[in-house]
Design a protein around this motif. Structure first.
Motif, short mmCIF file in Angstrom:
data_model
loop_
_atom_site.label_atom_id
_atom_site.label_comp_id
_atom_site.label_asym_id
_atom_site.label_seq_id
_atom_site.Cartn_x
_atom_site.Cartn_y
_atom_site.Cartn_z
N LEU A 19 -2.58 -12.46 140.66
CA LEU A 19 -1.51 -11.53 140.34
C LEU A 19 -2.10 -10.36 139.55
CD1 LEU A 19 1.36 -13.93 139.27
CD2 LEU A 19 1.22 -12.59 141.35
N PRO A 20 -1.63 -9.15 139.79
CA PRO A 20 -2.20 -8.00 139.08
C PRO A 20 -1.94 -8.10 137.57
CG PRO A 20 -0.35 -7.32 140.46
CD PRO A 20 -0.58 -8.77 140.73
N GLN A 21 -2.97 -7.76 136.80
CA GLN A 21 -2.89 -7.83 135.35
C GLN A 21 -3.42 -6.53 134.73
OE1 GLN A 21 -5.27 -11.38 134.64
NE2 GLN A 21 -3.41 -12.57 134.37
N ILE A 22 -2.92 -6.26 133.54
CA ILE A 22 -3.38 -5.10 132.76
C ILE A 22 -4.00 -5.62 131.48
CG2 ILE A 22 -2.72 -2.95 131.64
CD1 ILE A 22 -0.25 -2.89 133.43
N LEU A 23 -5.16 -5.09 131.15
CA LEU A 23 -5.85 -5.45 129.91
C LEU A 23 -5.66 -4.32 128.90
CD1 LEU A 23 -7.90 -7.13 128.21
CD2 LEU A 23 -9.69 -5.81 129.34
N PHE A 24 -5.16 -4.68 127.72
CA PHE A 24 -5.03 -3.74 126.61
C PHE A 24 -5.98 -4.22 125.51
CE2 PHE A 24 -0.92 -3.64 128.69
CZ PHE A 24 -0.64 -2.30 128.75
N VAL A 42 1.00 -3.75 136.86
CA VAL A 42 0.07 -2.77 137.42
C VAL A 42 0.20 -1.47 136.63
CG1 VAL A 42 0.07 -3.70 139.76
CG2 VAL A 42 1.77 -2.03 139.13
N LEU A 43 -0.89 -0.71 136.62
CA LEU A 43 -0.86 0.60 135.96
C LEU A 43 -0.07 1.58 136.81
CD1 LEU A 43 -4.56 0.99 134.77
CD2 LEU A 43 -2.58 0.48 133.37
N LYS A 44 0.71 2.43 136.17
CA LYS A 44 1.47 3.44 136.91
C LYS A 44 0.53 4.48 137.50
CE LYS A 44 5.59 2.86 134.16
NZ LYS A 44 6.47 3.46 133.17
N SER A 45 -0.53 4.77 136.77
CA SER A 45 -1.53 5.72 137.27
C SER A 45 -2.89 5.35 136.67
CB SER A 45 -1.16 7.16 136.88
OG SER A 45 -1.15 7.29 135.47
N ARG A 87 -6.91 0.79 128.29
CA ARG A 87 -5.93 0.14 129.17
C ARG A 87 -6.53 0.19 130.57
NH1 ARG A 87 -1.39 3.39 128.19
NH2 ARG A 87 -2.40 4.93 129.45
N VAL A 88 -6.77 -0.99 131.15
CA VAL A 88 -7.38 -1.05 132.48
C VAL A 88 -6.64 -2.04 133.36
CG1 VAL A 88 -9.70 -0.40 131.73
CG2 VAL A 88 -9.07 -2.78 131.77
#
Length: 175
Positions: free
Chosen positions: A53-58, A83-86, A146-147
């Protein structure tokens, strides 16, 4: 006698239709009869699709200047679903950080450039009421990254860049 015959044919067709209707109604009622089900609980096995599942790392950091070199300390790390918006904007400055995702074998997955947190371009109005810019070098600053986290990512590396040369690198584990 003819009347009796007609009456007999009418009642015969009536009873035939009546019996056919009863038969159809019986079939329909039997089809609508509730069926008892027996449910059993089964633990779902985690599949690769669920793990991917897509994840975002902060990640948040503090960077400070210690004598002549920089020191980076990780303050906090969070991994969230989404997911990142951009895509993050890539810095074009001469002094910058290069944020890279690495696998366990330390091969590069992806990366982007970030403005250097200790070196800021400040705009101000001088005595002649003109806009001027000046580079300011800070002693300490906080920043975050943020990636979109790659499933194979095991490390985040921050490369302190001067032009295209790496001055120093900082390695952080994701796990």
């Amino acid at each position: 006698m003819i009347l009796k015959k007609r009456y007999y044919q009418k009642t015969r067709s009536f009873w035939g239709a009546y019996l056919l209707g009863l038969l159809c109604a019986g079939v329909l009622l039997e089809a609508c009869k509730p069926v008892s089900y027996q449910y059993t609980y089964q633990e779902s096995a985690q599949t690769n699709e669920q793990a991917a599942l897509p994840q975002i790392l902060f990640m948040s950091f503090t960077m400070r200047k210690d004598s002549s070199e920089s020191v980076v300390t990780m303050l906090e790390k969070k991994i969230l679903k989404g997911v990142l918006k951009s895509d993050p904007e890539s810095s074009m400055a001469d002094d910058r950080l290069y944020v890279v995702q690495l696998t366990k074998e330390r091969t590069t997955l992806s990366g982007y450039y970030l403005d250097h947190p200790l070196r800021k371009n400040m705009e101000y109005i001088n005595e002649q009421q003109e806009y001027k810019t000046r580079w300011v070098e800070l002693e300490e600053a906080e920043f975050f990254i943020r990636v979109a986290l790659d499933p194979a990512c095991a490390y985040i590396v921050l490369y302190e860049m001067k032009g295209m040369e790496v001055e120093k690198s900082f390695l952080f584990s994701i796990n």
